[in-house]
Every structure is written in structure tokens, then in C-alpha cells.
Design an enzyme around this catalytic site. Structure first.
Site, PDB file in Angstrom:
ATOM      1  N   HIS A 161       1.013  -1.410   0.054  1.00  0.00           N
ATOM      2  CA  HIS A 161      -0.072  -0.152   0.075  1.00  0.00           C
ATOM      3  C   HIS A 161       0.853   1.366  -0.055  1.00  0.00           C
ATOM      4  O   HIS A 161       1.065   2.022   0.921  1.00  0.00           O
ATOM      5  CB  HIS A 161      -0.913   0.125   1.227  1.00  0.00           C
ATOM      6  CG  HIS A 161      -2.011   0.762   1.213  1.00  0.00           C
ATOM      7  ND1 HIS A 161      -1.941   2.098   1.054  1.00  0.00           N
ATOM      8  CD2 HIS A 161      -3.415   0.488   1.480  1.00  0.00           C
ATOM      9  CE1 HIS A 161      -3.166   2.782   1.124  1.00  0.00           C
ATOM     10  NE2 HIS A 161      -3.970   1.726   1.623  1.00  0.00           N
ATOM     11  N   GLU A 260      -0.726   1.291  -5.316  1.00  0.00           N
ATOM     12  CA  GLU A 260      -0.728  -0.111  -4.672  1.00  0.00           C
ATOM     13  C   GLU A 260      -0.618  -1.167  -5.548  1.00  0.00           C
ATOM     14  O   GLU A 260      -1.735  -1.420  -6.350  1.00  0.00           O
ATOM     15  CB  GLU A 260      -1.709  -0.371  -3.789  1.00  0.00           C
ATOM     16  CG  GLU A 260      -1.756   1.000  -2.616  1.00  0.00           C
ATOM     17  CD  GLU A 260      -3.224   1.109  -2.139  1.00  0.00           C
ATOM     18  OE1 GLU A 260      -3.760   0.055  -1.691  1.00  0.00           O
ATOM     19  OE2 GLU A 260      -3.634   2.280  -1.747  1.00  0.00           O
TER      20      GLU A 260
END
Ligand code: TA6
Length: 286
Positions: A161, A260
Site C-alpha cells: 500500500h 498500490e
């Protein structure tokens, strides 16, 4: 105010220090500096010498070890999103073990591991071995290697992320995401360039393996090369949502964007003994 802990040296370029209750591996190499928290195997900072940091970290991140750290590269596993609790899985809330570190004139390679425990089996009833590998040179490569050490097959999802540090959210361009994305679970097609003037939270399902982030303010382009994924998530909370978030300063959404490498929908089936690698590489192209 408590005095900061003196870093303990592990080698010429690697040391360990502490912030709040969290142990942090510090890399100070002639070519690059970086830091990675053992809480979550969470990369907090990556800065090749003479450049702006590639990674955004919230000045209000909570280092108590009770909640995931805001910013850096949280490792979301064994799922991405809120389909189960905790949101984005438990790996980013767990204490990892430093397994090895090696270094040469180009940089440092370091790996951390996590295995199932009575606590993780309460949340998710499976045996696993996870390894997070960090290749820290003038580029950054992060790989998350999942191994099924159980007797039965299971499905995993997850994400790297990555919070990227940018000059100004109103002055970036991103290419390579493709046109197809999911927004709040609904399939959509984008016909125009992305305009960042409200929260953007999209799961791109047909993205290229290479994404280019063109940062006009910092006058640099970063190439993000992903592998082992089936989607790329793009997220910026914009003003309204960041004001509601305890661990983000009101204006700080302006200097970050998440791109991400993601396994969406727990779509990787791991047979007993099988491994899967999800990775992302950040490199400067100009
Ligand atoms: O990756 C985007 C996202 O899933 C958003 O929906 C947003 O909530 C963000 O992650 C942050 O999630 P977190 O659980 O760290 O607050």
C-alpha cells in the site's frame, strides 16, 4: 519528553533504534537512506542521496504499536480492504522478525519474516510463512513472499500500500493505469485524465505492469513496476477525509498519493507448500 534511544549498530550501514514502543531498522548508506519498522515490516522512508524522499509518511502517524502506521508502505495481508477485520489484514499490525541483512557498495538487502501464531490463527485459521524482502539501492524493491505451510489450500489477497511523496496532488500525472476500474465495488470506465479534486479510491483492474508517476513540482518521474498482482489501487483522501482522520494533518493529503500493487478479491490460491510473490519496484526515470 523521553530521550530518543541511541541506535544500536548491526553493521556499517544498518542499525536499530526505537520510536514509541516500536523497533526501527535504520539504513544509512552512502547512496541511500531508509528505515523500516519491525511493527508491520513497514517501510517508513526511502531516500536516494541528493533526492526528495520517494515515500510519504504522516507527521501524525501513531507509533504506539496499537494501530497501523499512516504512510510508508503498509503490507496488507492476507486480504486487501474491509471484507474482513482487521481492515487490510493483520500483517501490518504484527511484530516481524529481522531475518537477515547484507550490504555492498550499491546498497542494502534486508528481509523480515512473520509466521502464524495462536493470535493470527484466531483471526485467520491457517499456517503460513511470510517474508518481506527490501532491496534498498538507488531503486527500491519490496517483495512479499507468501508460503502456505498448512495442510490445506487457501486463498490470499493483499497489497503493498505504497504512499508516494509528491510535490502537489494538483500537479501530477499518472500513466499506465488503464481505463477500467472499480469504485465502491462498481465497475467504471474512465474516459479522461484523472483530476484530483476530491477523494479518489479506485481499483484499476487492467493496469500495465509499469506505471509512471510524473511529478511536475518535484520535476521527476517515478516508474512503479509491479508483479504478482491483479490490480493497482489509486488513493488520495483529499481534504474532507483527511480532516476526519486522526493520524493525518489536514493539509497533508496534498503531498501524497497511494499507488498500490494489489491482489484484489483474494484471488491467489495457494496449495500446501506453494509460494507466491507480490512485488513493487520504485525507480526514478527522470
Ligand atoms: O487503498 C485504499 C484504501 O483501501 C482506502 O479505501 C482507504 O481507506 C485507505 O486504503 C486507507 O485504509 P486504512 O485502513 O489504512 O485507513
Amino acid at each position: 519528553m523521553p530521550l530518543p534511544h541511541t541506535p544500536i549498530s548491526l553493521s556499517d550501514y544498518v542499525s536499530v533504534s526505537e520510536q514509541g514502543g516500536i523497533k526501527i531498522i535504520q539504513i544509512k548508506h552512502p547512496k541511500v537512506s531508509a528505515s523500516i519498522s519491525l511493527f508491520g515490516a513497514h517501510l517508513l522512508h526511502f531516500q536516494p542521496k541528493g533526492q526528495e524522499d520517494f515515500i510519504w509518511m504522516s507527521e501524525k502517524a501513531d507509533f504506539s504499536g496499537k494501530t497501523p502506521l499512516r504512510g510508508g508502505i503498509p503490507l496488507c495481508w492476507p486480504w486487501f480492504g474491509k471484507s474482513s477485520l482487521p481492515s487490510h489484514g493483520f500483517a501490518r499490525n504484527a511484530i516481524w522478525t529481522l531475518k537477515e541483512h547484507r550490504e555492498n557498495e550499491n546498497g542494502v538487502i534486508l528481509s523480515m519474516t512473520l509466521e502464524d501464531s495462536p493470535h493470527t490463527r484466531e483471526i485467520w485459521p491457517h499456517a503460513f510463512h511470510l517474508e518481506a524482502q527490501f532491496e534498498i539501492t538507488e531503486d527500491l524493491k519490496v517483495s512479499l513472499i507468501s508460503s502456505n505451510t498448512d495442510q490445506v489450500p487457501y486463498e490470499i489477497g493483499g497489497a503493498l500500500h505504497t504512499y508516494l511523496n509528491i510535490g502537489n496532488i494538483r500537479n501530477i500525472e499518472i500513466s499506465g493505469l488503464g481505463k477500467e476500474y472499480l469504485e465502491r465495488g462498481l465497475p467504471k470506465t474512465s474516459l479522461e485524465n484523472i483530476i484530483f479534486n476530491q477523494e479518489i479510491d479506485r481499483i484499476y483492474t487492467q493496469a500495465d505492469n509499469e506505471i509512471i508517476l510524473d511529478d511536475k513540482e518535484f520535476k521527476r518521474q517515478i516508474k512503479i513496476t509491479n508483479a504478482g498482482h491483479n490490480a493497482v489501487v489509486l488513493w488520495n483522501p483529499d481534504a474532507t477525509l483527511s480532516q476526519q482522520m486522526q493520524d493525518m494533518a489536514d493539509e497533508s493529503y496534498k503531498t501524497m498519493v497511494c499507488l498500490e500493487s494489489c491482489i484484489h478479491d483474494r484471488s491467489v490460491l495457494l496449495q500446501p507448500g506453494q509460494k507466491h510473490t507480490l512485488s513493487t519496484r520504485l525507480s526514478r526515470t527522470s
